[in-house]
Motif scaffolding. Structure first.
Motif, PDB file in Angstrom:
ATOM      1  N   UNK A  56     117.124  50.629  62.344  1.00 16.81           N
ATOM      2  CA  UNK A  56     117.605  51.878  62.944  1.00 16.81           C
ATOM      3  C   UNK A  56     119.128  51.923  62.944  1.00 16.81           C
ATOM      4  N   UNK A  57     119.761  50.807  63.244  1.00 15.26           N
ATOM      5  CA  UNK A  57     121.227  50.761  63.232  1.00 15.26           C
ATOM      6  C   UNK A  57     121.740  51.028  61.823  1.00 15.26           C
ATOM      7  N   UNK A  58     121.056  50.490  60.831  1.00 13.35           N
ATOM      8  CA  UNK A  58     121.462  50.741  59.444  1.00 13.35           C
ATOM      9  C   UNK A  58     121.361  52.235  59.114  1.00 13.35           C
ATOM     10  N   UNK A  59     120.296  52.890  59.596  1.00 13.45           N
ATOM     11  CA  UNK A  59     120.158  54.339  59.378  1.00 13.45           C
ATOM     12  C   UNK A  59     121.278  55.108  60.064  1.00 13.45           C
ATOM     13  N   UNK A  60     121.607  54.691  61.282  1.00 12.27           N
ATOM     14  CA  UNK A  60     122.673  55.365  62.036  1.00 12.27           C
ATOM     15  C   UNK A  60     124.012  55.217  61.333  1.00 12.27           C
TER      16      UNK A  60
END
Length: 248
Positions: A56-60
């Motif tokens: 999720x952090x990578x997507x953000x």
């Protein structure tokens, strides 16, 4: 050189969205509340919902990666076909997704906030009219206007014998589009700017209110560049070719 911005997993979801509205789309995708109930740290929320924190952090971080288009690009020197491809693949593709998505978000937001902010009801109606006008407009350009411009460009550069007949038969659709449909779109954008105080959110409003205004500004900015390319580069070029083809 662009610097990759990092997301702190200990930051609250609301703070992350307030720092960059584009992250809201990632949170919506995964069903994560980012407005009034988004005060807890990101990592805590992701773990409580059994979501992959790193993913999720990578997507953000991808959602806030800076992507800029230089105003110094020589659009006026681009080949006509290449310029059309750019408009379709960059601006049209963006609007086909952004307009209906933002319309839905705005209408949902208005349902719960119209009493506190009465002007939102009119804003939702104006944006709906923009969406309903733009989507057929994009289709009309892609199916009628742009193929026509490609034809007259080919005829012009190859001095084709059918060129003048082509222009007379279709009665100059490019000039009509530039003077009528684009004027109508500009009037709707002017209404949106007036209703939102140039997309300035009210003091002490919630995070979602700020996200929606930022998204409206993003759409406005994209449309401004989109119509600039058509009205000052592509369409005048096509109109000039039409005039010259009439005398071939």
């Amino acid at each position: 050189m662009n610097t990759v911005r990092k997301i702190d997993p200990l930051s609250s979801v609301s703070d992350i969205v307030n720092n960059d509205y584009r992250t809201a789309e990632v949170f919506r995708k995964h069903g994560i509340e980012y407005c009034c109930a988004g005060k807890f740290p990101l990592q805590m929320i992701l773990e409580s919902q059994d979501l992959d924190v790193a993913a999720i952090i990578a997507e953000l971080e991808l959602s806030i990666h800076p992507i800029g288009i230089s105003h110094a690009l020589p659009f006026e020197n681009w080949d006509t076909g290449f310029l059309i491809d750019y408009i379709v693949n960059i601006h049209h593709a963006y609007l086909k997704k952004a307009l209906p998505d933002t319309k839905e978000q705005l209408e949902k937001f208005v349902e719960g906030h119209y009493k506190k902010f009465p002007g939102l009801t009119e804003l939702a109606l104006v944006f709906k009219s923009l969406t309903l006008e733009m989507l057929p407009h994009l289709q009309h350009e892609e199916e009628i206007i742009f193929p026509y411009i490609r034809q007259i460009s080919h005829a012009f550069h190859n001095k084709a014998s059918y060129a003048s007949l082509l222009v007379r038969t279709l009665r100059k659709p490019v000039e009509n589009l530039m003077h009528h449909e684009h004027d109508s779109i500009n009037k709707v954008l002017a209404q949106m700017r007036q209703l939102t105080n140039s997309y300035t959110p009210p003091e002490h409003c919630c995070t979602n209110h700020r996200v929606i205004y930022s998204k409206l500004l993003e759409i406005d900015t994209d449309l401004a560049q989109h119509m600039h390319l058509e009205n000052t580069v592509l369409f005048p070029r096509a109109i000039e070719m039409e005039k010259k083809l009439l005398f071939l």
